[in-house]
Design an enzyme around this catalytic site. Structure first.
Site, PDB file in Angstrom:
ATOM      1  CG  MET A 128      -1.853  -1.229   1.249  1.00 61.14           C
ATOM      2  SD  MET A 128      -2.905  -1.296   2.725  1.00 61.14           S
ATOM      3  CE  MET A 128      -3.976   0.095   2.422  1.00 61.14           C
ATOM      4  CD  GLU A 129       2.430   5.534  -4.224  1.00 58.64           C
ATOM      5  OE1 GLU A 129       3.337   6.246  -4.679  1.00 58.64           O
ATOM      6  OE2 GLU A 129       1.303   5.453  -4.736  1.00 58.64           O
ATOM      7  CB  CYS A 189      -1.732   1.125  -8.601  1.00 58.48           C
ATOM      8  SG  CYS A 189      -1.818   2.779  -7.859  1.00 58.48           S
ATOM      9  CE  LYS A 210      -2.899  -6.314  -4.357  1.00 52.13           C
ATOM     10  NZ  LYS A 210      -3.895  -5.305  -4.724  1.00 52.13           N
ATOM     11  CG  ASN A 240      -6.348  -7.546  -2.170  1.00 53.19           C
ATOM     12  OD1 ASN A 240      -6.198  -6.614  -2.953  1.00 53.19           O
ATOM     13  ND2 ASN A 240      -6.212  -7.389  -0.869  1.00 53.19           N
ATOM     14  N   GLY A 241      -9.406  -7.840  -1.014  1.00 53.62           N
ATOM     15  CA  GLY A 241     -10.440  -6.821  -1.040  1.00 53.62           C
ATOM     16  C   GLY A 241     -11.580  -7.072  -0.074  1.00 53.62           C
ATOM     17  CD  GLU A 242     -14.717  -3.628   1.169  1.00 53.57           C
ATOM     18  OE1 GLU A 242     -15.512  -3.658   2.123  1.00 53.57           O
ATOM     19  OE2 GLU A 242     -13.973  -2.662   0.927  1.00 53.57           O
ATOM     20  N   GLY A 270      -5.119  -6.082   3.117  1.00 48.42           N
ATOM     21  CA  GLY A 270      -4.600  -4.728   3.028  1.00 48.42           C
ATOM     22  C   GLY A 270      -5.109  -3.878   4.163  1.00 48.42           C
TER      23      GLY A 270
END
Length: 331
Positions: free
Chosen positions: A8-9, A98, A139, A199-201, A223
């Site tokens: 995570m930038e 991204c 990714k 990935n996600g939520e 994340g």
């Protein structure tokens, strides 16, 4: 089952990777993306975003750190991947997920999901450039605007040589708006013969259970959920092993916040350090009411000395170096 910490930038840097992997449950993590444009990057650029290279590409907890590259020039990405492999990177990961406008405008990240031929070319050239024992992974998201395009993109990446895919279960246009479409992760896994991570939520143990049921995949990348609940990976690992998870209470998490601030004070310029602290603390408010109270107390504070007092940190305390000097970079 594998649990990974997402790149995570501007948030999950070496400092936070070190603290979160120390909590446990994380099998591997990924650096913030190294942006590749039109040249071979200097060693200092790799060291800046992947300082764990000085510790054998591991955090202090022994968690492997993969290097992520972002760009659109196959030859240039391949050249930089080859250098990273020489520096010992155990895995080269490529960012096609991204959604940031500034990144997409420079033809990086999720914008490339509209060009599956280019995805294939990038992975193919990077795969050719690095030793066979160094995996190349990717990714991605569920396409740019349509999730249906994710299947073509996934096939292009795998045919190019990707050994593993992480699928953020939203399109670029959807950004981070819920819901995550875990059912499409299942379709991607059906379309390719390599491991696929969902990935996600995934914010809670129950989210993980639903994701696993809907996506059908065992492997996950966490994340924001893990940043907001530092022991989420440990809880999931325990549940998967048939043990009863014992969630961390705020009294266990607060020392991590103080340690984060102590290290941030030594590594980040005073004008930026308070912002980094508030960024993480603000995310912790999702899981801990006590974090919300502390955030309200210090949200308008920018004086580092006063923040020391609020967090009970001795700014004069010595902190042993987290990383040893890298022989490769000191020659």
């Amino acid at each position: 089952m594998q649990i990974a910490l997402a790149p995570m930038e501007g948030l999950v840097d070496e400092l936070l990777r070190d603290l979160l992997t120390g909590v446990g449950g994380i099998d591997w993590c990924v650096t913030e993306f190294v942006r590749v444009c039109d040249r071979l990057l200097p060693l200092a650029q790799f060291e800046k975003l992947a300082p764990e290279m000085r510790r054998g590409w591991q955090t202090r907890a022994g968690t492997p750190v993969h290097l992520q590259l972002l760009g659109s020039d196959p030859a240039c990405l391949a050249e930089n991947a080859a250098l990273a492999a020489e520096l010992g990177a155990p895995v080269i990961d490529l960012n096609f997920g991204c959604p940031a406008k500034t990144v997409n405008r420079s033809r990086g990240g999720a914008v490339l999901l509209d060009e599956p031929e280019l995805l294939h070319a990038i992975v193919r050239e990077v795969r050719r450039a690095v030793p066979a024992q160094v995996p190349v992974t990717a990714k991605m998201r569920l396409g740019y605007t349509r999730p249906e395009s994710a299947l073509e993109c996934a096939r292009a990446l795998v045919e190019g040589g990707a050994a593993q895919l992480v699928v953020h279960a939203r399109t670029k246009v959807e950004g981070y708006r819920p819901p995550a479409h875990w059912e499409w992760v299942a379709r991607v896994q059906e379309a390719v013969a390599v491991p696929v991570y969902a990935n996600g939520e995934i914010w809670t143990l129950e989210d993980w259970r639903r994701c696993r049921q809907i996506s059908g995949v065992e492997d996950i990348m966490l994340g924001r959920g893990l940043v907001s609940r530092p022991d989420l990976a440990r809880q999931i690992a325990a549940a998967r092993a048939g043990r009863t998870p014992e969630p961390l209470e705020w009294r266990d998490v607060q020392p991590l916040v103080s340690e984060f601030w102590r290290r941030a004070r030594q590594r980040i310029a005073p004008r930026y350090a308070p912002g980094r602290l508030k960024q993480w603390l603000g995310m912790l408010t999702r899981s801990y009411p006590e974090a919300a109270a502390l955030f309200a107390e210090l949200r308008r504070e920018s004086d580092c000395v006063r923040l020391d007092a609020l967090l009970g940190v001795d700014r004069h305390s010595d902190l042993s170096p987290v990383l040893e000097p890298c022989p490769v970079l000191s020659t």
